[in-house]
Design a protein around this motif. Structure first.
Motif, mmCIF file in Angstrom:
data_model
loop_
_atom_site.group_PDB
_atom_site.id
_atom_site.type_symbol
_atom_site.label_atom_id
_atom_site.label_comp_id
_atom_site.label_asym_id
_atom_site.label_seq_id
_atom_site.Cartn_x
_atom_site.Cartn_y
_atom_site.Cartn_z
ATOM 1 N N THR A 175 1.101 -2.963 -9.069
ATOM 2 C CA THR A 175 0.688 -3.484 -10.342
ATOM 3 C C THR A 175 0.068 -2.620 -11.210
ATOM 4 O O THR A 175 0.094 -2.713 -12.396
ATOM 5 C CB THR A 175 -0.703 -4.563 -9.984
ATOM 6 O OG1 THR A 175 -1.753 -3.843 -9.384
ATOM 7 C CG2 THR A 175 -0.021 -5.541 -8.923
ATOM 8 N N VAL A 176 -0.542 -1.384 -10.693
ATOM 9 C CA VAL A 176 -0.933 -0.143 -11.494
ATOM 10 C C VAL A 176 0.339 0.301 -12.210
ATOM 11 O O VAL A 176 0.066 0.877 -13.481
ATOM 12 C CB VAL A 176 -1.570 0.805 -10.553
ATOM 13 C CG1 VAL A 176 -1.865 2.178 -11.276
ATOM 14 C CG2 VAL A 176 -2.920 0.164 -9.914
ATOM 15 N N LEU A 177 1.405 0.370 -11.526
ATOM 16 C CA LEU A 177 2.514 1.137 -12.129
ATOM 17 C C LEU A 177 3.149 0.066 -12.970
ATOM 18 O O LEU A 177 4.159 0.295 -13.849
ATOM 19 C CB LEU A 177 3.559 1.336 -11.099
ATOM 20 C CG LEU A 177 3.497 2.841 -10.894
ATOM 21 C CD1 LEU A 177 2.145 3.206 -9.862
ATOM 22 C CD2 LEU A 177 4.791 3.487 -9.719
ATOM 23 N N PRO A 194 -5.869 6.915 -20.687
ATOM 24 C CA PRO A 194 -5.151 6.674 -19.465
ATOM 25 C C PRO A 194 -5.643 5.488 -19.115
ATOM 26 O O PRO A 194 -6.732 5.242 -19.097
ATOM 27 C CB PRO A 194 -5.536 8.000 -18.667
ATOM 28 C CG PRO A 194 -5.859 9.179 -19.803
ATOM 29 C CD PRO A 194 -6.361 8.452 -20.897
ATOM 30 N N ILE A 195 -4.838 4.604 -18.394
ATOM 31 C CA ILE A 195 -5.316 3.457 -17.520
ATOM 32 C C ILE A 195 -6.143 3.515 -16.493
ATOM 33 O O ILE A 195 -7.167 2.732 -16.193
ATOM 34 C CB ILE A 195 -4.128 2.520 -17.162
ATOM 35 C CG1 ILE A 195 -3.291 3.317 -15.974
ATOM 36 C CG2 ILE A 195 -2.973 2.286 -18.185
ATOM 37 C CD1 ILE A 195 -2.156 2.405 -15.433
ATOM 38 N N LEU A 221 -11.092 -1.887 -14.388
ATOM 39 C CA LEU A 221 -10.183 -2.921 -13.649
ATOM 40 C C LEU A 221 -9.024 -1.899 -12.753
ATOM 41 O O LEU A 221 -8.978 -2.167 -11.675
ATOM 42 C CB LEU A 221 -9.256 -3.807 -14.345
ATOM 43 C CG LEU A 221 -10.198 -5.091 -14.752
ATOM 44 C CD1 LEU A 221 -9.426 -6.007 -15.631
ATOM 45 C CD2 LEU A 221 -10.896 -5.779 -13.798
ATOM 46 N N THR A 222 -8.646 -0.681 -13.244
ATOM 47 C CA THR A 222 -7.754 0.004 -12.784
ATOM 48 C C THR A 222 -8.538 0.823 -11.539
ATOM 49 O O THR A 222 -7.992 1.002 -10.485
ATOM 50 C CB THR A 222 -7.080 1.018 -13.632
ATOM 51 O OG1 THR A 222 -6.410 0.233 -14.494
ATOM 52 C CG2 THR A 222 -6.245 2.022 -12.808
ATOM 53 N N GLN A 223 -9.869 1.511 -11.960
ATOM 54 C CA GLN A 223 -10.574 2.087 -11.051
ATOM 55 C C GLN A 223 -11.056 1.294 -9.848
ATOM 56 O O GLN A 223 -11.135 1.711 -8.563
ATOM 57 C CB GLN A 223 -11.844 2.656 -11.691
ATOM 58 C CG GLN A 223 -11.559 3.712 -12.768
ATOM 59 C CD GLN A 223 -12.833 4.754 -12.983
ATOM 60 O OE1 GLN A 223 -13.726 4.405 -12.824
ATOM 61 N NE2 GLN A 223 -12.332 5.611 -14.026
ATOM 62 N N ALA A 275 -0.219 5.713 -7.321
ATOM 63 C CA ALA A 275 -1.074 4.751 -8.193
ATOM 64 C C ALA A 275 -2.023 5.935 -8.903
ATOM 65 O O ALA A 275 -2.240 5.684 -10.141
ATOM 66 C CB ALA A 275 -1.263 3.698 -7.474
ATOM 67 N N VAL A 276 -2.574 6.589 -8.095
ATOM 68 C CA VAL A 276 -3.599 7.560 -8.547
ATOM 69 C C VAL A 276 -2.987 8.517 -9.616
ATOM 70 O O VAL A 276 -3.561 8.577 -10.934
ATOM 71 C CB VAL A 276 -4.297 8.290 -7.464
ATOM 72 C CG1 VAL A 276 -5.364 9.194 -8.201
ATOM 73 C CG2 VAL A 276 -5.079 7.516 -6.780
#
Length: 390
Positions: free
Chosen positions: A342-344, A280-281, A286-288, A267-268
């Motif tokens: 969810t990140v991907l 970049p997301i 929210l991603t962080q 995910a990172v």
């Protein structure tokens, strides 16, 4: 203060000796060379090809029964065994299960409760991976309640005759020896059963959506006749199989964090390269937040595993503490896998990435070696002194 190590946020490597690090790195390298290039294909096909070859390779690494002493076993520390489990499950839960069932269940039972002749006959070959073992406790109708097992063994002259069925048995159809628990007039006893004994069969279980890169079988014992010395002489009652399960659960405490780490690292890296809305997301709050929360739970889980390992090495690890670790780490590992998915986004369900494979595997890990509910009740009894199991 030195540079900040993103891969080791809490500096946990400082807790490890050079020998610990050597074990970890050796297993990590083997997983990278022998598992990661192929495991998605194995998972998709629902098979673990060349399992006997893999077992022999793991034996040459000293990974089979590695925390046991003598009889060809490595005599490694509990922490070193845990580190190996973490790296194996970072590859796939099925690989860690192969090692765990071999060493922490089948070999452990023979090593702790077997007679000298049984140990000499089986343990050296199992440690080398020349013989694969399985552990027959769970039954089709009795999982969390092994005291109600129906498999029974009766004496016939100087022999024992075993009848019954066991279910969801890792390694079953490739095993050369099975440790089978059965009811007797004396109480629950363990038996060392060569799988070529007449009346023994192990049909493989198909159509699994979890642990697909793993051999899972049913054990059928149809009046299997064994000599009198096939019984494990040093234990009567459920304390035998339950102590084996506690040893195996300890490995899961570590292993679950390996699956979580693989998903988190995926995910990172994905968040740093996947662009949406022009950047970049990983640059979105929210991603962080997701990555930070996953990192906290991952490294807390590894720290917990380290602590339990030190207690085991000191001879002070209690079964309730193992339940604490298994309950927390598997539950948090599943959440890390789901959040990584969810990140991907849509890519998270593809076998091009390991996330969904680990998530579905952990659904099995969540309930084998004691369900969530059973471990909650173990802790509940420890907290209140009141038994809520019945």
């Amino acid at each position: 203060m030195g540079s900040f190590d993103v891969a080791d946020l809490l500096g946990l490597d400082e807790l490890l000796s050079p020998e610990d690090l050597a074990v970890r790195d050796t297993v990590r390298r083997w997983v990278g060379e022998r598992v990661l290039p192929h495991v998605a294909q194995w998972y998709e096909a629902g098979e673990l090809p060349q399992v006997r070859e893999l077992a022999r390779e793991l034996g040459s690494l000293g990974a089979l029964g590695m925390s046991l002493e003598g009889y060809g076993c490595a005599g490694a520390s509990a922490v070193q065994y845990g580190l190996a489990c973490l790296e194996l499950e970072a590859g796939d839960s099925g690989i860690r299960s192969l090692v765990s069932v071999q060493g922490s269940l089948a070999m452990y039972a023979i090593h702790r409760f077997g007679g000298e002749a049984q140990k000499r006959e089986w343990l050296p070959r199992m440690a080398a991976g020349e013989v694969i073992g399985c552990f027959g406790l769970t039954e089709p109708d009795h999982g969390s309640d092994p005291a109600s097992m129906r498999t029974y063994a009766k004496r016939d002259g100087s022999d024992w005759v075993l009848s019954g069925r066991k279910m969801w048995i890792t390694n079953g159809s490739v095993a050369g020896v099975a440790v089978v628990w059965a009811r007797t007039e004396e109480g629950v006893r363990g038996f060392v059963v060569p799988t070529d004994a007449p009346g023994f069969s192990a049909p493989e279980i198909k159509h699994k959506w979890s642990l697909r890169a793993s051999v899972t079988s049913e054990l059928v014992l149809d009046d299997v006749r064994l000599p009198g010395d096939a019984v494990l002489p040093e234990v009567v009652g459920l304390k035998g199989p339950l102590s084996c399960l506690s040893h195996a659960r300890y490995g899961i405490v570590w292993g679950a964090m390996g699956a979580a780490r693989a998903c988190f690292e995926t995910a990172v890296e994905y968040a740093k390269t996947r662009e949406q809305f022009g950047r970049p997301i990983g640059g979105f709050q929210l991603t962080q937040a997701k990555l930070a929360d996953m990192a906290v739970e991952l490294h807390k889980g590894v720290l917990l595993a380290h602590h339990l390992g030190r207690r085991m090495d000191a001879g002070r690890l209690r079964p309730e503490q193992v339940s604490f670790g298994k309950l927390n780490n598997v539950r948090e590992a599943i959440e890390i896998c789901r959040t990584s998915r969810t990140v991907l986004g849509a890519n998270g369900i593809s076998l091009e990435y390991p996330v969904m494979r680990h998530a579905t595997n952990l659904e099995s890990v969540l309930t084998y070696e004691g369900t969530v509910e059973m471990h909650q009740l173990v802790l509940g009894k420890a907290l209140t002194g009141l038994d809520a199991f019945r």
